[in-house]
Design an enzyme around this catalytic site. Structure first.
Site, mmCIF file in Angstrom:
data_model
loop_
_atom_site.group_PDB
_atom_site.id
_atom_site.type_symbol
_atom_site.label_atom_id
_atom_site.label_comp_id
_atom_site.label_asym_id
_atom_site.label_seq_id
_atom_site.Cartn_x
_atom_site.Cartn_y
_atom_site.Cartn_z
ATOM 1 C CE LYS A 263 -4.343 -1.651 1.582
ATOM 2 N NZ LYS A 263 -4.282 -2.725 2.584
ATOM 3 N NE ARG A 264 6.579 0.361 2.258
ATOM 4 C CZ ARG A 264 7.643 0.313 1.474
ATOM 5 N NH1 ARG A 264 8.264 1.418 1.135
ATOM 6 N NH2 ARG A 264 8.088 -0.842 1.023
#
Ligand code: GLU
Length: 505
Positions: A263-264
């Site tokens: 998700k980063r």
């Protein structure tokens, strides 16, 4: 004709599957795996099967299952057998197959290839510490392998909690991966894995093997993260007397920093890309090139072209970088090259699920189509309309007054230019507010005006910024045609006020 279930897997044409667990929304990595399986099935005239692996009752959710169906459908990856359409080897949801698995567990127990293990978590912890202190690999010690029949019987009748473990042979195992070549694993480093929590709750490695066998799957193409499961599954196949399966492990998808995509790095759920307004053609094209390379320079591929050209030989071993700029480039390409009616159709679909519903409710659909038409050259995806072109949907816009300044003009020049625009605009009737008409009226004025005729930017730049609040936007006349006379006048008046206040130059 229903195939005879006793026919070995190897005698069927290629049967490939995607077997997602509905414990989260459809991940882009799973979508890429689905695509590669689909392409190979379609290319070879084989079958593409969807199996839902929902044995984890706590984490599996219907909404996630739905996102798998929706995501694959959005991409156009149709399946030949699956939970929703059935097929000769169903059911295709593991939670509906529980009774099928018990027979094979009992077979392994009866043949002394699996055993009941009654070690408590504390026992296991102590065994692990012991092995580590001896410098050994902390796999299960195998203690319960040697329980007598009587001890097992007693423990079971005492209702002592247990799991079922596989008697892992103490040897090495080799298999040929269709992408990575020969791979060897030392089974001593794996140990006696747990294959079921009890007779009614079999676990992943075991159910996958049984299902792949019963569903006649003969090609397992999946992410490299499953590679350590493959030796366990091959041992299980051998012990159960099942046919061999062909394996191919796809390279991991990495973020631009070469760490595992997370998700980063941005959205990892396929549905988020649909919600942002990407086209499925762009997504397919982008996913196909995540690890696969055509033999020529071509970059743009339709699904049919991919089916024709795809082969596992051209799948790389190294991780594939997920580069969002590349996806944007593809999407931009398809936005510009698909017929506008098609883009419009997709846009209307996008509006239905777009997160910008409050804006969408405020205007008729034709309004959005007009905005789309003039913004098309500047957007990468539909969502950009609501973000970079938000001025079409807002009553009031904000921007720093310095943005109004053209070259070396001062604020007094800006006020004068904006007032000239305002006066011109006021003279034009609402029904004559077409971009073409506005353009000719303004040009006539500019040509006859010494202040502007050698540098139109002096009047057009502040006008465009007053209307959009942006450094880049469509030309001012096109904006006015869409937002209308009243809003345009209000914005110009506001800009004049903005520059007149604290005129500290
Ligand atoms: N259910 C597994 C997952 O979602 C895939 C199993 C497999 O492909 O063998 O990761």
């Amino acid at each position: 004709m229903t195939p005879d279930p006793s026919t070995p897997q190897s005698l069927f044409g290629p049967r490939l599957r995607i077997a997602p667990s509905p414990t989260g929304f459809l991940h882009v990595g799973t979508a890429r795996t689905a695509l590669f399986n689909f392409l190979l099935a379609r290319k070879t005239g084989g079958k593409f099967i969807l199996r839902i692996e929902d044995t984890d009752k706590e984490r599996s959710k219907k909404e996630f299952e739905q996102s798998i169906f929706d995501g694959l459908k959005w991409l156009g990856l149709s399946w030949d057998e699956g939970p929703d359409i059935g097929g000769p080897f169903g059911p295709y949801r593991q939670s509906e197959r529980i009774d099928l698995y018990q027979k094979y567990l009992e077979q392994l127990l009866a043949e002394d290839k699996a055993y009941f293990c009654f070690c408590s978590p504390e026992d296991l912890e102590a065994q692990k510490r012991d092995l580590i202190s001896q410098g050994k690999v902390p796999v299960y010690s195998g203690r319960c392998r040697y329980l007598s029949k009587e001890e097992i019987k007693k423990n079971l009748s005492d209702n002592k909690p247990y799991v079922i473990r596989l008697k892992m042979p103490s040897s090495k195992i080799k298999f040929k991966d269709l992408i990575r070549g020969e791979i060897e694993f030392d089974l001593n480093l794996i140990g006696d894995i747990i294959i079921a929590k009890n007779l009614k709750e079999p676990l992943y490695n075991f159910v996958v093997v049984v299902d792949d066998y019963l569903m006649k799957i003969n090609y397992v193409i999946r992410g490299e993260d499953h590679i350590s499961n493959t030796p366990k599954q091959i041992v299980l196949q051998e012990m159960l007397g099942f046919d061999k399966v062909n394996y191919a492990h796809l390279p991991m998808i990495l973020g631009p920093d070469k760490s595992k995509l997370s998700k980063r790095h941005g959205a990892t759920n396929l549905i988020d890309y649909q919600k942002q307004g990407y086209l499925s053609e762009a997504m397919i094209n982008f996913l196909a090139l995540l690890g696969w390379h055509p033999h020529q320079e071509q970059e743009i591929f339709s699904l049919d072209e991919l089916i024709e050209q795809f082969s596992l030989e051209r799948v790389q071993k190294a991780g594939a970088i997920f580069n969002i700029n590349k996806l944007n480039w593809f999407n931009n390409f398809y936005l510009k090259n698909l017929p506008f009616e098609e883009v419009e159709k997709r846009f209307l679909d996008y509006l239905k699920t777009s997160p910008f519903q409050s804006e969408i409710k405020k205007y008729p659909l034709e309004y959005f189509i007009k905005v789309l038409k003039i913004e098309l050259p500047r957007i990468n995806k539909f969502e950009d309309l609501f973000i970079q072109s938000d001025f079409f949907f807002k009553e009031e816009i904000d921007y720093p007054k310095e943005l109004l300044i053209w070259k070396s003009a001062d604020f007094n020049d800006i006020i004068k230019a904006l007032e000239d625009s305002l006066n011109l605009l006021k003279e034009i009737e609402e029904k004559e507010m077409t971009a073409l008409n506005l353009q000719s009226k303004f040009m006539l004025f500019i040509e006859g005006n010494d202040l502007y005729k050698n540098d139109r930017g002096k009047i057009l730049w502040p006008l465009r910024v007053a209307l959009s609040g942006k450094k880049a936007s469509p030309p001012p006349f096109e904006i006015i045609e869409i937002i209308g006379k009243e809003r345009a006048i209000k914005r110009i008046e506001k800009a004049i006020q903005l520059v007149s206040n604290n005129n500290d130059y």
